[in-house]
Write a protein that holds these residues in place. Structure first.
Motif, PDB file in Angstrom:
ATOM      1  N   ASP A  56       0.693  -1.231   0.163  1.00  0.00           N
ATOM      2  CA  ASP A  56      -0.172  -0.033  -0.113  1.00  0.00           C
ATOM      3  C   ASP A  56       0.764   1.098  -0.050  1.00  0.00           C
ATOM      4  N   ILE A  57       2.245   1.245   0.096  1.00  0.00           N
ATOM      5  CA  ILE A  57       2.927   2.586   0.250  1.00  0.00           C
ATOM      6  C   ILE A  57       4.042   2.159  -0.825  1.00  0.00           C
ATOM      7  N   PHE A  58       4.457   3.066  -1.511  1.00  0.00           N
ATOM      8  CA  PHE A  58       5.363   3.261  -2.475  1.00  0.00           C
ATOM      9  C   PHE A  58       6.133   4.836  -2.448  1.00  0.00           C
ATOM     10  N   PRO A  59       7.338   4.829  -2.586  1.00  0.00           N
ATOM     11  CA  PRO A  59       7.895   6.175  -2.750  1.00  0.00           C
ATOM     12  C   PRO A  59       7.488   6.886  -4.056  1.00  0.00           C
ATOM     13  N   PHE A  60       7.217   8.007  -4.082  1.00  0.00           N
ATOM     14  CA  PHE A  60       6.843   8.727  -5.153  1.00  0.00           C
ATOM     15  C   PHE A  60       7.985   9.322  -6.312  1.00  0.00           C
ATOM     16  N   HIS A  61       8.323   9.091  -7.412  1.00  0.00           N
ATOM     17  CA  HIS A  61       9.464   9.553  -7.845  1.00  0.00           C
ATOM     18  C   HIS A  61       8.946  10.513  -8.828  1.00  0.00           C
ATOM     19  N   GLU A  62       9.535  11.440  -9.080  1.00  0.00           N
ATOM     20  CA  GLU A  62       8.957  12.682  -9.915  1.00  0.00           C
ATOM     21  C   GLU A  62       9.807  12.353 -11.162  1.00  0.00           C
ATOM     22  N   ASN A  63       9.081  12.588 -12.308  1.00  0.00           N
ATOM     23  CA  ASN A  63       9.711  12.201 -13.616  1.00  0.00           C
ATOM     24  C   ASN A  63       9.979  13.504 -14.379  1.00  0.00           C
ATOM     25  N   ASN A  64      10.340  14.732 -13.852  1.00  0.00           N
ATOM     26  CA  ASN A  64      10.455  15.880 -14.520  1.00  0.00           C
ATOM     27  C   ASN A  64      11.771  16.347 -14.646  1.00  0.00           C
ATOM     28  N   ARG A  65      12.798  15.660 -13.995  1.00  0.00           N
ATOM     29  CA  ARG A  65      14.158  15.682 -14.186  1.00  0.00           C
ATOM     30  C   ARG A  65      14.472  16.065 -15.678  1.00  0.00           C
ATOM     31  N   GLY A  66      14.108  14.979 -16.488  1.00  0.00           N
ATOM     32  CA  GLY A  66      14.823  15.305 -17.773  1.00  0.00           C
ATOM     33  C   GLY A  66      14.072  14.102 -18.814  1.00  0.00           C
ATOM     34  N   LYS A  67      14.525  14.236 -20.091  1.00  0.00           N
ATOM     35  CA  LYS A  67      13.763  13.312 -21.130  1.00  0.00           C
ATOM     36  C   LYS A  67      14.428  11.964 -20.869  1.00  0.00           C
ATOM     37  N   THR A  68      13.966  11.074 -21.642  1.00  0.00           N
ATOM     38  CA  THR A  68      14.632   9.682 -21.862  1.00  0.00           C
ATOM     39  C   THR A  68      14.670   9.412 -23.167  1.00  0.00           C
ATOM     40  N   ILE A  69      15.907   8.972 -23.546  1.00  0.00           N
ATOM     41  CA  ILE A  69      15.987   8.235 -24.758  1.00  0.00           C
ATOM     42  C   ILE A  69      16.520   6.901 -24.801  1.00  0.00           C
ATOM     43  N   THR A  70      15.872   6.229 -25.732  1.00  0.00           N
ATOM     44  CA  THR A  70      16.338   4.715 -25.744  1.00  0.00           C
ATOM     45  C   THR A  70      17.071   4.541 -27.079  1.00  0.00           C
ATOM     46  N   PHE A  71      18.038   3.856 -26.855  1.00  0.00           N
ATOM     47  CA  PHE A  71      19.030   3.634 -28.131  1.00  0.00           C
ATOM     48  C   PHE A  71      19.609   2.333 -28.133  1.00  0.00           C
ATOM     49  N   MET A  72      19.894   1.546 -29.217  1.00  0.00           N
ATOM     50  CA  MET A  72      20.502   0.474 -29.531  1.00  0.00           C
ATOM     51  C   MET A  72      21.696   0.471 -30.370  1.00  0.00           C
ATOM     52  N   LEU A  73      22.606  -0.231 -30.085  1.00  0.00           N
ATOM     53  CA  LEU A  73      23.953  -0.400 -30.851  1.00  0.00           C
ATOM     54  C   LEU A  73      24.418  -1.735 -30.890  1.00  0.00           C
ATOM     55  N   GLN A  74      25.069  -2.119 -32.207  1.00  0.00           N
ATOM     56  CA  GLN A  74      25.941  -3.291 -32.325  1.00  0.00           C
ATOM     57  C   GLN A  74      27.097  -2.883 -32.062  1.00  0.00           C
ATOM     58  N   MET A  75      27.927  -3.926 -31.429  1.00  0.00           N
ATOM     59  CA  MET A  75      29.417  -3.733 -31.138  1.00  0.00           C
ATOM     60  C   MET A  75      30.107  -4.963 -31.126  1.00  0.00           C
ATOM     61  N   ASP A  76      31.464  -4.875 -31.307  1.00  0.00           N
ATOM     62  CA  ASP A  76      32.108  -6.187 -31.247  1.00  0.00           C
ATOM     63  C   ASP A  76      32.319  -6.414 -29.941  1.00  0.00           C
ATOM     64  N   ASP A  77      32.365  -7.901 -29.771  1.00  0.00           N
ATOM     65  CA  ASP A  77      32.859  -8.420 -28.174  1.00  0.00           C
ATOM     66  C   ASP A  77      34.345  -8.027 -28.086  1.00  0.00           C
ATOM     67  N   ILE A  78      34.611  -6.843 -27.381  1.00  0.00           N
ATOM     68  CA  ILE A  78      35.822  -6.631 -27.303  1.00  0.00           C
ATOM     69  C   ILE A  78      35.977  -6.275 -25.802  1.00  0.00           C
ATOM     70  N   PRO A  79      36.599  -6.717 -24.726  1.00  0.00           N
ATOM     71  CA  PRO A  79      36.732  -6.436 -23.307  1.00  0.00           C
ATOM     72  C   PRO A  79      37.056  -4.783 -23.244  1.00  0.00           C
ATOM     73  N   GLY A  80      36.112  -4.200 -22.428  1.00  0.00           N
ATOM     74  CA  GLY A  80      36.467  -2.949 -22.180  1.00  0.00           C
ATOM     75  C   GLY A  80      35.569  -1.838 -23.051  1.00  0.00           C
ATOM     76  N   LEU A  81      34.805  -2.573 -24.360  1.00  0.00           N
ATOM     77  CA  LEU A  81      34.221  -1.613 -25.006  1.00  0.00           C
ATOM     78  C   LEU A  81      33.031  -1.017 -24.462  1.00  0.00           C
ATOM     79  N   LEU A  82      32.268  -1.791 -23.712  1.00  0.00           N
ATOM     80  CA  LEU A  82      31.044  -1.512 -23.130  1.00  0.00           C
ATOM     81  C   LEU A  82      31.385  -0.182 -21.962  1.00  0.00           C
ATOM     82  N   SER A  83      32.512  -0.561 -21.378  1.00  0.00           N
ATOM     83  CA  SER A  83      32.961   0.613 -20.306  1.00  0.00           C
ATOM     84  C   SER A  83      33.217   1.741 -21.101  1.00  0.00           C
ATOM     85  N   MET A  84      33.778   1.887 -22.074  1.00  0.00           N
ATOM     86  CA  MET A  84      34.022   2.996 -23.075  1.00  0.00           C
ATOM     87  C   MET A  84      32.744   3.696 -23.343  1.00  0.00           C
ATOM     88  N   VAL A  85      31.654   2.999 -23.842  1.00  0.00           N
ATOM     89  CA  VAL A  85      30.381   3.436 -24.314  1.00  0.00           C
ATOM     90  C   VAL A  85      29.878   4.205 -22.958  1.00  0.00           C
TER      91      VAL A  85
END
Length: 146
Positions: A56-85
């Motif tokens: 019956d109780i949940f924290p209220f999270h305002e969503n007025n801080r900013g816009k949301t963007i969703t994107f996808m990418l294809q990448m090589d399986d190289i160690p550290g590449l996700l970290s660089m992104v």
């Protein structure tokens, strides 16, 4: 049904037991405690109080801080590449909301990211261009904006 009405109430107006239920749920979600007994002991409430109010109780999270963007990418399986992104996103002062990476097939992985664009975030196009410019990134596509 009056039992299904919702109210927004300031924290100072809530009984302490409800605030403790929220804190116990946060402890469980963050895995700082493993059982409901540990959570209720940590916040000093009874298990019966927790069970009575947990749905019956949940924290209220305002969503007025900013816009949301969703994107996808294809990448090589190289160690550290996700970290660089992720580093490019951090340098742009954006906030990572979600990350989903597939298991690489043929040395290529797909990555979907949900990013919150904050008031202090640098130009979105510059951030995306810096990610696309990384060695090992094959493709970047914006899937949606809110």
């Amino acid at each position: 049904m009056d039992d299904e009405k919702y109210y927004i109430v300031k924290k100072k107006a809530l009984p302490e037991v409800l605030l403790k239920v929220v804190e116990a749920k946060r402890l469980l979600d963050s895995e700082r405690v493993m059982t409901i007994q540990e959570a209720t002991d940590a916040v000093d409430i009874s298990r019966s109080s927790f069970y009575k109010y947990k749905d019956d109780i949940f924290p209220f999270h305002e969503n007025n801080r900013g816009k949301t963007i969703t994107f996808m990418l294809q990448m090589d399986d190289i160690p550290g590449l996700l970290s660089m992104v992720l580093n490019q996103i951090a340098k742009s002062n954006a906030n990572v909301l979600t990350i989903h990476q597939t298991i690489p097939i043929g040395g290529i992985a797909s990555l979907t990211l949900g990013i919150e664009i904050l008031p202090q975030t640098l130009e979105l196009s510059q951030m995306l261009e810096s990610i696309e410019a990384l060695d090992g990134i094959h493709y970047l596509k914006i899937l949606g904006r809110e």
